[in-house]
Design an enzyme around this catalytic site. Structure first.
Site, PDB file in Angstrom:
ATOM      1  N   GLN A   1     -68.576 -46.220 -50.295  1.00  0.00           N
ATOM      2  CA  GLN A   1     -68.936 -47.297 -51.218  1.00  0.00           C
ATOM      3  C   GLN A   1     -70.281 -47.928 -50.872  1.00  0.00           C
ATOM      4  O   GLN A   1     -70.866 -48.619 -51.703  1.00  0.00           O
ATOM      5  CB  GLN A   1     -67.841 -48.366 -51.248  1.00  0.00           C
ATOM      6  CG  GLN A   1     -67.728 -49.185 -49.964  1.00  0.00           C
ATOM      7  CD  GLN A   1     -66.500 -50.103 -49.959  1.00  0.00           C
ATOM      8  OE1 GLN A   1     -65.377 -49.668 -49.739  1.00  0.00           O
ATOM      9  NE2 GLN A   1     -66.725 -51.391 -50.199  1.00  0.00           N
TER      10      GLN A   1
ATOM     11  N   CYS B   1     -64.715 -51.583 -53.107  1.00  0.00           N
ATOM     12  CA  CYS B   1     -63.544 -50.882 -52.557  1.00  0.00           C
ATOM     13  C   CYS B   1     -62.448 -50.699 -53.594  1.00  0.00           C
ATOM     14  O   CYS B   1     -61.812 -49.649 -53.666  1.00  0.00           O
ATOM     15  CB  CYS B   1     -62.990 -51.672 -51.377  1.00  0.00           C
ATOM     16  SG  CYS B   1     -62.382 -53.305 -51.818  1.00  0.00           S
TER      17      CYS B   1
ATOM     18  N   HIS C   1     -59.339 -55.945 -48.747  1.00  0.00           N
ATOM     19  CA  HIS C   1     -59.875 -54.593 -48.903  1.00  0.00           C
ATOM     20  C   HIS C   1     -58.884 -53.718 -49.662  1.00  0.00           C
ATOM     21  O   HIS C   1     -57.681 -53.803 -49.432  1.00  0.00           O
ATOM     22  CB  HIS C   1     -60.158 -54.020 -47.501  1.00  0.00           C
ATOM     23  CG  HIS C   1     -60.933 -52.749 -47.488  1.00  0.00           C
ATOM     24  ND1 HIS C   1     -62.021 -52.521 -48.301  1.00  0.00           N
ATOM     25  CD2 HIS C   1     -60.786 -51.616 -46.746  1.00  0.00           C
ATOM     26  CE1 HIS C   1     -62.506 -51.303 -48.058  1.00  0.00           C
ATOM     27  NE2 HIS C   1     -61.772 -50.744 -47.115  1.00  0.00           N
TER      28      HIS C   1
ATOM     29  N   ASN D   1     -59.931 -44.253 -46.685  1.00  0.00           N
ATOM     30  CA  ASN D   1     -60.837 -45.383 -46.862  1.00  0.00           C
ATOM     31  C   ASN D   1     -62.068 -44.906 -47.638  1.00  0.00           C
ATOM     32  O   ASN D   1     -62.202 -43.707 -47.942  1.00  0.00           O
ATOM     33  CB  ASN D   1     -61.211 -45.937 -45.480  1.00  0.00           C
ATOM     34  CG  ASN D   1     -61.817 -47.321 -45.543  1.00  0.00           C
ATOM     35  OD1 ASN D   1     -61.880 -47.954 -46.596  1.00  0.00           O
ATOM     36  ND2 ASN D   1     -62.294 -47.805 -44.402  1.00  0.00           N
TER      37      ASN D   1
END
Ligand code: NAG
Length: 369
Positions: A155, A161, A304, A331
């Protein structure tokens, strides 16, 4: 009872007492009280800070415009080395140390690399997931082994996110309904999705300034679908106009559900419907290098958005809460963070709020060209 078990129990007890007092971003102050540091000067020497800083700069190609900036970043880096050392004591099953975020203060890190909006209530359009049977769940499960997960994305310094978490879940759902793995466009969400949370005034998806996965699913439902990554590539900036082209839709949402904070239900939904979009408290992730993170203290404030792609138990059984001791989390900070871009967090007690905002999406069966 041996000393290790005894000290673990003491820390657990302590964490239970402290957890109730952990405020929005007070985690580190709390950790400091539990693990006081020695004199900072001698500690810097012990930590070999200068050496680590030059390794860090070359590994992550860091350059600083001025000597002042360089010196300031070195001070921040040293503070993060000390922080990682303290965290290591409170999270012994993970490895904490130097990461690509080691020259950022915790608040810079939060501002630039997270991006989950605050939410307190359930979204209006989400269904409540029906309760699924949990008796026949496999002990280990990983959607990567079934081809439902695209490569790790990055990102960049943009609080988007939420868009990566949402596309990740839809990529999995689309794979389940079509057998085709298609990387989907986060930039479309960053540019075009300004969906507001009807329950939470002022909480609207807003590009690099944060958003929510459920609002993103809502937007995708209304817009009709999402383009491919390659047709609407990621730039990591917002403020651009929306370039969504309906004729290029590659995947579409049919419905999405909110899953209860029950880890067996989460596992059952994961196995049945594909990867899950989840919110998490990312404080510990700034210093995470690998292993299973299971900190004694972690705030439940969600900041997040990430993707649960599986769960497992191999190589981890310090205190066995469950037969499936950890979640495997994809992630969006590139492959040069964590375990090739992945994070592992222990199951069993809603660590870092990982059970608090969980959703599952289903895709419409579209045949793409
Ligand atoms: C979508 O709707 C179907 C039919 O009502 C339901 O069985 C399924 O659980 C839903 N899936 C999700 C992810 O919401």
């Amino acid at each position: 009872m041996d000393r290790r078990i005894l000290s673990s129990l003491l820390l657990l007890l302590l964490s239970a007492v402290l957890a109730s007092a952990v405020a929005v971003s007070g985690d580190d102050a709390m950790i400091r009280q539990v693990v006081p540091s020695d004199g900072e000067q001698s500690e810097d020497h012990l930590l070999n800070a200068e050496h680590h800083f030059s390794l860090f700069k070359s590994k992550f190609s860091k350059t600083y415009a001025t000597q002042e900036e360089h010196d300031y970043r070195f001070r921040v880096f040293k503070a993060n080395l000390r922080r990682a050392k303290r965290r290591q004591l409170l999270d012994p099953t993970a490895v904490h140390g130097v990461t690509k975020f080691s020259d950022l203060t915790p608040s810079e890190f939060r501002r630039q690399f997270l991006g989950l909006n605050r939410r307190l209530r359930l979204p209006a359009d989400a269904q409540k997931a029906p309760i699924l049977p949990t008796n026949d769940l496999p002990t280990d499960f990983d959607w990567r082994d079934h081809g439902a997960v695209t490569g790790v994305k990055d990102q960049g310094a943009c609080g988007s996110c939420w868009s990566f978490s949402a596309t990740g879940a839809l990529e999995g759902a689309h794979f389940l309904s079509t057998g085709e793995l298609v990387s989907l466009s986060e930039q479309q969400l960053v540019d075009c999705d300004h969906e507001c949370d009807p329950e939470e005034s002022g909480s609207c998806d807003s590009g690099c300034n944060g958003g929510l996965m459920n609002s993103a699913f809502e937007y995708i439902l209304k817009a009709g679908g999402v383009e491919r990554e390659k047709d609407y590539p990621y730039t990591g900036t917002d403020g651009g106009s929306c370039k969504f082209d309906k004729s290029k839709i590659a995947a579409a949402v049919s419905n999405f559900s909110v899953i209860s904070s029950d880890e067996d239900q989460m596992a059952a939904n994961l196995v049945k419907h594909g990867p899950l979009a989840v919110g998490i408290n990312a404080v510990w992730m700034q210093t995470y290098i690998g292993g299973v993170s299971c900190p004694y203290i972690c705030g439940k404030y969600l900041d997040h958005g990430v993707l649960i792609v599986g769960y497992g138990s191999s190589g981890f059984a310090p205190i066995r809460f469950k037969e499936k001791p950890y979640w495997i989390i994809k992630n969006s900070w590139g492959e040069n963070w964590g375990e090739n871009g992945y994070y592992k967090i222990c199951m069993g007690r809603n660590v870092c709020g990982v059970d608090s905002m969980v959703s599952s999406v289903a895709a419409i069966h579209t045949t793409s060209s």
